[in-house]
Enzyme design. Structure first.
Site, PDB file in Angstrom:
ATOM      1  CG  ASN A   1      36.026  31.215  47.319  1.00 57.08           C
ATOM      2  OD1 ASN A   1      35.496  32.221  46.562  1.00 57.08           O
ATOM      3  ND2 ASN A   1      36.301  29.960  46.553  1.00 57.08           N
TER       4      ASN A   1
ATOM      5  CE  LYS B   1       7.298  30.148  55.930  1.00 57.59           C
ATOM      6  NZ  LYS B   1       6.555  31.304  56.283  1.00 57.59           N
TER       7      LYS B   1
ATOM      8  CE  LYS C   1      36.631  34.418  37.755  1.00 55.14           C
ATOM      9  NZ  LYS C   1      35.476  33.740  38.278  1.00 55.14           N
TER      10      LYS C   1
ATOM     11  CE  LYS D   1      37.510  38.009  41.559  1.00 56.17           C
ATOM     12  NZ  LYS D   1      36.400  37.145  41.457  1.00 56.17           N
TER      13      LYS D   1
ATOM     14  CG  ASP E   1      33.700  37.741  38.701  1.00 53.52           C
ATOM     15  OD1 ASP E   1      32.811  38.181  38.557  1.00 53.52           O
ATOM     16  OD2 ASP E   1      34.198  36.751  39.457  1.00 53.52           O
TER      17      ASP E   1
ATOM     18  CG  ASN F   1      33.252  39.330  42.175  1.00 49.47           C
ATOM     19  OD1 ASN F   1      34.412  39.802  41.626  1.00 49.47           O
ATOM     20  ND2 ASN F   1      33.007  38.185  42.292  1.00 49.47           N
TER      21      ASN F   1
ATOM     22  CD  GLU G   1      32.233  35.085  37.081  1.00 46.32           C
ATOM     23  OE1 GLU G   1      32.385  34.460  38.267  1.00 46.32           O
ATOM     24  OE2 GLU G   1      33.314  34.757  36.412  1.00 46.32           O
TER      25      GLU G   1
ATOM     26  CD  GLU H   1      30.249  33.901  41.812  1.00 45.56           C
ATOM     27  OE1 GLU H   1      30.622  34.177  42.648  1.00 45.56           O
ATOM     28  OE2 GLU H   1      31.221  33.684  40.551  1.00 45.56           O
TER      29      GLU H   1
ATOM     30  CG  ASP I   1      30.016  26.547  44.197  1.00 44.71           C
ATOM     31  OD1 ASP I   1      29.848  25.292  44.686  1.00 44.71           O
ATOM     32  OD2 ASP I   1      30.730  27.249  44.797  1.00 44.71           O
TER      33      ASP I   1
ATOM     34  CG  HIS J   1      31.841  30.344  42.351  1.00 42.97           C
ATOM     35  ND1 HIS J   1      31.551  29.996  43.609  1.00 42.97           N
ATOM     36  CD2 HIS J   1      32.724  31.412  42.753  1.00 42.97           C
ATOM     37  CE1 HIS J   1      32.214  30.779  44.727  1.00 42.97           C
ATOM     38  NE2 HIS J   1      32.716  31.759  43.902  1.00 42.97           N
TER      39      HIS J   1
ATOM     40  CD  GLU K   1      35.899  30.354  40.141  1.00 46.39           C
ATOM     41  OE1 GLU K   1      36.287  31.645  39.942  1.00 46.39           O
ATOM     42  OE2 GLU K   1      35.109  30.134  40.737  1.00 46.39           O
ATOM     43  CB  SER K   2      41.375  26.035  39.148  1.00 41.17           C
ATOM     44  OG  SER K   2      42.494  25.735  39.546  1.00 41.17           O
ATOM     45  CE1 TYR K   3      39.104  32.014  43.042  1.00 39.14           C
ATOM     46  CE2 TYR K   3      37.701  30.009  43.409  1.00 39.14           C
ATOM     47  CZ  TYR K   3      37.930  31.533  43.244  1.00 39.14           C
ATOM     48  OH  TYR K   3      36.672  32.158  43.113  1.00 39.14           O
TER      49      TYR K   3
END
Length: 393
Positions: free
Chosen positions: A53, A100, A181, A183, A212, A214, A238, A264, A291, A321, A340-342
């Site tokens: 994701n 390249k 975690k 945001k 986090d 981001n 993070e 990540e 990741d 991630h 990580e886990s969702y």
């Protein structure tokens, strides 16, 4: 033995959530099936993969560049000379013909999705769980069957207040997680501190919170947050700044004496190496989140792990991630620090095989050939419709 076809389908993983940088209302990913002519239990071996994701589907690159190179190659050139199997590194090199150096954005994601499917096929051909195969080829020989996982969530959502946030976090603790975690960076500092304190106020002694940003902050704002966050006992802070601003990352590390996590959004061994060289990170304290599904796959991730070894970093400081089963297998097979886990988001692609439980923050790897997608019924239904459409009907 040969690859018969490589198939891609772009699928939605949309959700009415946002972090500090993007919302996920139009997010997609690519599902990939690598179909082989190898037969196991009366059916062709099909390897499956997808990209993590946060990046979008990669169908154009896969169909226009990667797929033709694989199907036009001499099948023998894609085989492992030491084993009766496909060779992921030779397949990777074939996908990268005429590409390249540099430019690691979307291309690395496309290659990572196909690479995941290749490794799934390779482990199925050997009739082993991928974590076992990795432990035998690149690890100690004995995988770590119990893997630390943390629950990622705490997104900004319309109309949800502090009670909604703490209810979400409590649901993760109720399911066996010990680290969650949330945001930050999508609201003013004062509001973010209220969110943090609301979660900290509900923790039991063995539970922890990570935050986090981001990559949202400029250097000054990231340092301001670092000073404010120093009053709390956070699991980590993070991705405070743009992932390629190593000078700013070093400034944050100098201002924050507690753990930082990042990486990540670095998609190659070379970028990971620059982070280690110039980002001010501390091998005894900080965490790396590269990741493989976004960064050219496991073939490149193995190079990154070798680079970390050369620079005095333990693999145990890596917690990838993405929340997917590929990184879970890598963690178990190669001795990473966890994954990580969702638990609720980005379904059916996140999460564990059916019946797997988190106990005191750890999940036990099941004995399933390959990555183990077949053990997650909702995900496998999607994958099988792509890889074996006649059987999925």
């Amino acid at each position: 033995m040969r690859i018969v076809d490589v198939r891609e389908a772009t699928m939605p993983i949309s959700s009415p959530i946002r972090n500090a940088f993007i919302d996920f209302s139009k997010m997609t990913l690519s599902v990939v099936a690598v179909v082989t002519d190898v037969v196991r239990d009366g059916r062709p071996v099909v390897g499956y993969g997808f990209n993590s994701n946060g990046r979008y589907g990669q169908g154009a690159i896969i169909r226009e560049r990667l797929l033709p190179r694989l199907l036009e190659a001499d099948p023998a050139s894609l085989l492992d000379p030491l084993r009766d199997n496909l060779d992921p590194e030779r397949i990777w090199n074939t996908m990268m013909i005429n590409e390249k150096p540099g430019g690691h954005g979307e291309r690395s994601v496309a290659v990572g999705a196909v690479d995941m499917a290749v490794w799934d096929a390779v482990a199925k051909i050997e009739e082993k769980p991928l974590f076992q195969l990795l432990a035998e080829r690149f690890g100690t020989g004995a995988p770590n069957r119990e893997v630390f996982v943390y629950a990622a969530g705490g997104y900004y959502q319309p109309g949800r207040g502090l009670t909604g946030l703490t209810d979400e976090m409590q649901s993760y603790f109720d399911r066996g997680y010990t680290v969650v975690k949330a945001k930050i960076g999508g609201a003013p500092l004062a509001e973010d501190l209220q969110r943090i304190e609301a979660v900290l106020g509900m923790l039991e002694p063995h539970q922890r919170l990570a935050v986090d940003a981001n990559g949202r902050f400029d250097q000054a704002t990231a340092v301001e947050y670092a000073k404010a966050l120093s009053q709390y006992d956070l699991f980590w802070y993070e991705e405070p700044v743009d992932p390629l601003d190593f000078e700013a990352q070093a400034a944050v590390a100098a201002a924050y004496d507690k753990p930082i996590a990042t990486g990540e959004n670095l998609f190659s061994m070379q970028d990971a190496r620059n982070l280690i060289r110039y980002g001010g990170l501390r091998p005894e304290k900080d965490w790396l989140q590269f990741d493989c599904a976004l960064s050219y796959g496991l073939v490149e991730y193995l190079r990154t792990l070798d680079m970390l070894d050369d620079n005095g970093w333990s693999r145990a400081r890596c917690i990838p991630h993405g929340g997917h089963q590929m990184s879970l297998n890598i963690a178990a097979g190669l001795g990473l620090g966890g994954n990580e886990s969702y638990p609720d988001l980005f379904q059916p692609f996140g999460g564990f095989p059916d019946g797997a439980e988190v106990v005191n923050g750890f999940v036990t790897m099941p004995d399933l050939p390959g990555i183990g997608f077949e053990g997650k019924s909702d995900l496998y239904a999607v994958m099988r419709a792509l890889g074996e459409p006649a059987l999925a009907m």
